[in-house]
Design a protein around this motif. Sequence first.
Motif, PDB file in Angstrom:
ATOM      1  N   GLU A 199       2.856   4.444  -0.567  1.00 29.98           N
ATOM      2  CA  GLU A 199       3.026   5.268  -1.912  1.00 29.98           C
ATOM      3  C   GLU A 199       4.373   5.384  -2.403  1.00 29.98           C
ATOM      4  O   GLU A 199       4.640   5.558  -3.533  1.00 29.98           O
TER       5      GLU A 199
ATOM      6  N   GLU B  86      -7.444   5.077   2.769  1.00 26.46           N
ATOM      7  CA  GLU B  86      -6.257   4.409   2.706  1.00 26.46           C
ATOM      8  C   GLU B  86      -5.390   5.166   3.227  1.00 26.46           C
ATOM      9  O   GLU B  86      -4.261   4.614   3.975  1.00 26.46           O
ATOM     10  N   GLN B  87      -5.014   6.479   2.751  1.00 24.26           N
ATOM     11  CA  GLN B  87      -3.862   7.256   3.348  1.00 24.26           C
ATOM     12  C   GLN B  87      -3.783   7.415   4.825  1.00 24.26           C
ATOM     13  O   GLN B  87      -2.908   7.515   5.394  1.00 24.26           O
TER      14      GLN B  87
ATOM     15  N   THR C  52      -4.504  -2.721  -0.414  1.00 21.55           N
ATOM     16  CA  THR C  52      -5.344  -1.697  -1.051  1.00 21.55           C
ATOM     17  C   THR C  52      -6.534  -2.609  -1.926  1.00 21.55           C
ATOM     18  O   THR C  52      -6.213  -3.817  -2.020  1.00 21.55           O
TER      19      THR C  52
ATOM     20  N   SER D 195       0.773  -6.472   3.422  1.00 23.55           N
ATOM     21  CA  SER D 195       0.595  -5.464   4.315  1.00 23.55           C
ATOM     22  C   SER D 195      -0.472  -5.309   5.311  1.00 23.55           C
ATOM     23  O   SER D 195      -1.349  -6.154   5.441  1.00 23.55           O
TER      24      SER D 195
ATOM     25  N   GLU E 110     -15.501   1.372   1.062  1.00 31.18           N
ATOM     26  CA  GLU E 110     -14.789   1.830   0.252  1.00 31.18           C
ATOM     27  C   GLU E 110     -14.891   1.426  -1.144  1.00 31.18           C
ATOM     28  O   GLU E 110     -14.863   2.460  -2.042  1.00 31.18           O
TER      29      GLU E 110
ATOM     30  N   HIS F 269       0.792  -1.322  -0.009  1.00 33.86           N
ATOM     31  CA  HIS F 269      -0.286  -0.244   0.092  1.00 33.86           C
ATOM     32  C   HIS F 269       0.808   1.405  -0.066  1.00 33.86           C
ATOM     33  O   HIS F 269       0.202   2.265  -0.341  1.00 33.86           O
TER      34      HIS F 269
ATOM     35  N   ARG G   3      -8.306   8.379  -2.356  1.00 27.19           N
ATOM     36  CA  ARG G   3      -7.468   7.252  -1.465  1.00 27.19           C
ATOM     37  C   ARG G   3      -7.338   8.059  -0.102  1.00 27.19           C
ATOM     38  O   ARG G   3      -6.717   7.475   0.580  1.00 27.19           O
TER      39      ARG G   3
ATOM     40  N   GLU H  92      -6.880  -2.554  -5.083  1.00 25.21           N
ATOM     41  CA  GLU H  92      -6.059  -3.156  -6.061  1.00 25.21           C
ATOM     42  C   GLU H  92      -5.517  -4.541  -6.039  1.00 25.21           C
ATOM     43  O   GLU H  92      -5.707  -5.292  -6.712  1.00 25.21           O
TER      44      GLU H  92
END
Length: 574
Positions: free
Chosen positions: A223, A445-446, A258, A254, A494, A221, A442, A260
């Motif tokens: 960045e 998530e962030q 995410t 993670s 989400e 996840h 996002r 994805e």
Amino acid sequence: MSLAVRVLPDVKGFEKTFDYLVPGSFRDQIRVGTIVRIRLSGRDVRGWVVAVDVEPPTGVVLSPIRRVVGWGPRAELVDLAHWAAHRWFGRTAHLLTTASPDNTVLHVVERKPVALPVPVTLDVLHDGLFQGAGAVFRLPPTSDGYNVAISACRRGNALILVPTVGAARQLGARLRRGGIDISLAPRDWAQIAGGGSAIGTRAAVWAPVRDIKAIVVFDEHDESHQQAQSPTWNARDVAIERARRAGVPCVLVSPMPTLEALDTFALTTVSRSEEREGWPIIDIVDVGRDTDKNRGLLLTDRAMSELGSQRRVIVVTNVTGQAKLLACVACDELARCETCDAIVGQPDEQLVCARCGTNRPVICLACGSSRMKRLRRGAARLRSEIEASVGEPVVEVTASTSFPLPEARVYVGTEAVLRQVRGADVVVFVDIDGELFAPRYRANEQAMALLSLAARLVGARSGGGRIIVQTRHPRHAVFDAVLHSDPGRLVAGERLQRAALGFPPSSALAEVSGVGAPGFCNAVRLVTDRVDVLGPTNGRYLLRATDHTHLSRVLAAVERPAGRLRVEVDPLRV
């Protein structure tokens, strides 16, 4: 008969290949990926051999390669670079540069495989992650991923990706102590090319690991796995494709996978008791009810009590004011968008949502008041407030802070403080609402990622570490997830919200900016009506397609205009 090869020159703004002859003295040094020097338009340039034994056009007299520079990326990585350049709308040469050694490599010494002992601590769960094409492994933030790495390396040559250089060195040293033949990428490029496993940050996904057997991406996840410069490739997605082509498992690890990742592989988790233990104690403080709000202080009574306890404390705030919050003067409710729930700004006489573009008059959705106040919490003010309270120096940390950091009991700063300070007993988030309701798709998530970083600093629940979160929205879904030590509680909501708003993973996005952006986006409109062109907002356009295959095809079909143009595929902060 002379050997002809195809070469991609390393020339800025250039993506065309040319055929060259290979002199007999170079024959045994040429392979796909070899770095050579060629003559192009009257000057010597570097390039990569991208194909051998090619048939040159009839009647064309080929120039010879001037010299062989040394080893470059393996043939399968050259093919992978072509794929990534198309996927993220960039130059293949950029990716081949990343896949090439920093220094000239003339010889690669093949190393024999090392027999690995079976660690007695190996868990059946970790070994089972590598039985199929791949897996998503939700591992709590304070848990150790060492056994996952060991399991990957036991299969043979493995590639392990981590977010930071420090983490790569630390985990690599542990693996070597455990008998694993592993090198740091890209520093040890020649050694990796000779055999063995590799570990490193984002660029390591292009490491020349031979006969690869497994790939692991820790903190998928994070960045930092995405390249900031164009092409904006993501190491996680490149790792997935590399593993697919090699027919080996790829495990994405993670504490908060995410969407994805969850759409790519099946989810595996540890036991509920282990996951609960892997998150620290988290206190959610409702600043709307805290008595200190009427005294104008930025820290609540709960946070101030920890500062006076002689424990090591980190205070996190939004120093630069990038998320300027508006709140109702009458009821203290945050000003949010009625469509997508993001915070709204007030550039003029209207409230405007930067995420979805919705406008409305200056009216509070909770009580109907038309009076708003700005909430801006800076680190300088916080540092002064804390120093006056605790009577000792407080160190301020931002992304521009130089190293080494002074020793202190209390640190205050932006997200950088969570990455630059080694450990703490307590982490206090002063204004996390600015992250939760930021006009970015996002945002949740962030915010979870920040809480995960803090969790690693304070340690597991049994160690007494604590996170204090000050918020006006204590019932937010992110807090529900962390209080239950179950990030999965956030996933369904989400996914529904992003699908309703047309954000990934239900779509593919590209952000376009620069002086050439208007012409480029107009050309996209002419090529297809299946790509939405949104904007401009602050000079930036957003392209949205149903999937990456269609988006990449359209981007490649549009002629690049004159002038500066930046196309960021998969933008993280829109």
